[in-house]
Design an enzyme around this catalytic site. Structure first.
Site, PDB file in Angstrom:
ATOM      1  CE  LYS A  40      52.776  24.484  74.297  1.00 54.33           C
ATOM      2  NZ  LYS A  40      52.289  25.411  73.267  1.00 54.33           N
ATOM      3  NE  ARG A 140      49.744  31.139  68.988  1.00 54.45           N
ATOM      4  CZ  ARG A 140      50.010  29.839  69.193  1.00 54.45           C
ATOM      5  NH1 ARG A 140      49.081  29.041  69.690  1.00 54.45           N
ATOM      6  NH2 ARG A 140      51.202  29.351  68.891  1.00 54.45           N
ATOM      7  CG  HIS A 170      53.141  27.728  66.096  1.00 51.24           C
ATOM      8  ND1 HIS A 170      53.968  26.797  66.681  1.00 51.24           N
ATOM      9  CD2 HIS A 170      51.902  27.192  66.138  1.00 51.24           C
ATOM     10  CE1 HIS A 170      53.256  25.753  67.065  1.00 51.24           C
ATOM     11  NE2 HIS A 170      51.998  25.961  66.740  1.00 51.24           N
ATOM     12  NE  ARG A 222      58.444  26.388  68.440  1.00 50.94           N
ATOM     13  CZ  ARG A 222      58.267  27.108  67.328  1.00 50.94           C
ATOM     14  NH1 ARG A 222      59.214  27.932  66.908  1.00 50.94           N
ATOM     15  NH2 ARG A 222      57.144  27.016  66.639  1.00 50.94           N
ATOM     16  CE1 TYR A 267      24.654  14.720  92.542  1.00 52.99           C
ATOM     17  CE2 TYR A 267      26.744  14.237  91.465  1.00 52.99           C
ATOM     18  CZ  TYR A 267      26.028  14.605  92.598  1.00 52.99           C
ATOM     19  OH  TYR A 267      26.697  14.863  93.768  1.00 52.99           O
ATOM     20  CB  CYS A 313      30.306  12.382  90.333  1.00 49.79           C
ATOM     21  SG  CYS A 313      28.952  11.203  90.203  1.00 49.79           S
ATOM     22  CG  MET A 314      34.143  17.544  91.783  1.00 45.47           C
ATOM     23  SD  MET A 314      33.921  18.716  93.129  1.00 45.47           S
ATOM     24  CE  MET A 314      32.743  19.864  92.391  1.00 45.47           C
ATOM     25  CG  ASP A 315      35.028  14.494  94.118  1.00 41.71           C
ATOM     26  OD1 ASP A 315      35.892  15.294  93.725  1.00 41.71           O
ATOM     27  OD2 ASP A 315      34.043  14.817  94.813  1.00 41.71           O
TER      28      ASP A 315
END
Length: 375
Positions: A40, A140, A170, A222, A267, A313-315
């Site tokens: 998953k 759950r 689970h 699993r 920043y 930063c973002m990038d």
């Protein structure tokens, strides 16, 4: 999100490590047990299709996923093995689940009643494969009482379009030293399992933590996080087998600059050079899943620890170098460089979370590269 190949940031996944981890778990299987690989969330950020192929080659016989869409990705890419969806699906997906022979969970009687009503409006060519979820203490999803379980069993058996294929639960504390609650959960599950008029084909309760530290039960393991070489408990319990992490994360310096004492970095000017310093820029940021909380964390350059300075930063992010370093020098965020190593667990510890989350947050913008380095 588009993968960014024209920058040096890469995730490298060693498929031989995944195979090795599966082989180690196979040695722990009880008679009649088999491994379903949990793939998953894009195989916990490792890349679902290459990991699924490697898992089957290593001896897994089926898959577990979280959503119907994830199951369909496997089916439509040629995987014919059994696939179990562990989370409830929308009724609109029932026909697809039937057509592609994908097993889905029943979480309670209300869900089952709605499912039956929907199935009666469909023309299914194959029976719908159902696994009854038991809530043994996770709170759950799942059925909680023998009465509900017996009603569910009867409702399913009354419809030829439905097949009671499996039952599962689970455990919420299988990765903790105190096993008292785990024992309560397994006792409850055994009681409900024993009350069935007939056991289904599949009984599955063992996740990575359960198979590493507890008694065996059921015929499916699993295998999730430990397949990727990570200890389910973090640092709480020592693994009885030597797991090999499959994922490394590297980049390279895209700029190296000398800054004078008092220079602000990033920043908000959250870091100010305490002396004349060498600063390196690395092309990875929070859009890649490397969140802002990693300011102050240390990565590796030339085998030396280098602190992240200023806000991520973002990038991009900036690191303080011990000296002038060549442009393009490798930056190891997860992995080994010389005598030093940085791990997903180290990253998790720094931001007070679990390595599962760190791996899953690594975004598709980072290209995945696959190797097989047998030891």
């Amino acid at each position: 999100m588009q993968a960014s190949y024209y920058r040096p940031t890469r995730i490298t996944v060693d498929l031989s490590a995944i195979k090795e981890n599966i082989e180690l778990h196979k040695q722990k299987l009880a008679l009649g047990q088999s491994i379903f690989a949990v793939v998953k969330a894009d195989a916990y950020g490792h890349g679902v299709l290459p990991v699924a192929k490697a898992a089957i080659e290593a001896g897994a016989v089926g898959f577990c996923v979280a959503t119907l869409d994830e199951a369909l990705e496997l089916r439509t890419n040629g995987f014919l093995e059994p696939i179990i969806v562990l989370g409830p699906i929308d009724y609109e997906g029932l026909k697809l689940a039937s057509e592609y022979e994908i097993s889905i969970p029943v979480v309670d009687l209300d869900y089952l009643d709605g499912l039956i009503a929907k199935v009666q409006t469909l023309s299914l060519s194959k029976p719908l494969l159902l696994h009854l979820a038991i809530d043994s203490g996770m709170s759950r999803i799942g059925i909680r009482t023998k009465e509900e379980l017996h009603q569910a069993e009867a409702k399913i058996s009354a419809h030829s379009d439905l097949l009671f294929e499996g039952i599962f639960t689970h455990f919420s504390t299988a990765d903790q030293e105190d096993d008292s609650y785990f024992k309560q959960q397994i006792s409850m599950f055994k009681a409900l399992l024993g009350s069935l008029s007939q056991q289904p084909k599949y009984v599955h309760v063992e996740n990575s933590a359960t198979t590493l530290w507890h008694e065996t039960l059921g015929n499916i393991v699993r295998l999730g996080i430990s397949m990727y070489g990570l200890n389910p408990s973090g640092r709480a319990l020592e693994s009885p087998i030597t797991l090999r992490p499959a994922l490394s994360l590297t980049s390279a310096l895209t700029q190296v600059k000398f800054v004078e004492k008092g220079t602000g970095i990033g920043y908000g000017k959250t870091y100010v050079a305490q002396q004349d310093e060498w600063i390196g820029t690395v092309p990875i940021g929070y859009a890649d899943g490397f969140i802002r909380k990693y300011q102050g964390y240390q990565v590796l350059v030339n085998g030396q620890l280098c602190e992240i300075v200023g806000r991520v930063c973002m990038d991009q992010m900036m690191i303080r170098l011990p000296e002038q370093v060549a442009l393009g020098s490798k930056v190891t965020i997860v992995g080994r460089d010389g005598q030093q190593e940085r791990t997903l667990q180290d990253m998790a510890d720094y931001v007070d979370t679990i390595h599962y989350e760190v791996a899953c947050l690594l975004s598709p913008r980072i290209p995945r590269v696959y190797i097989e380095e047998k030891r």
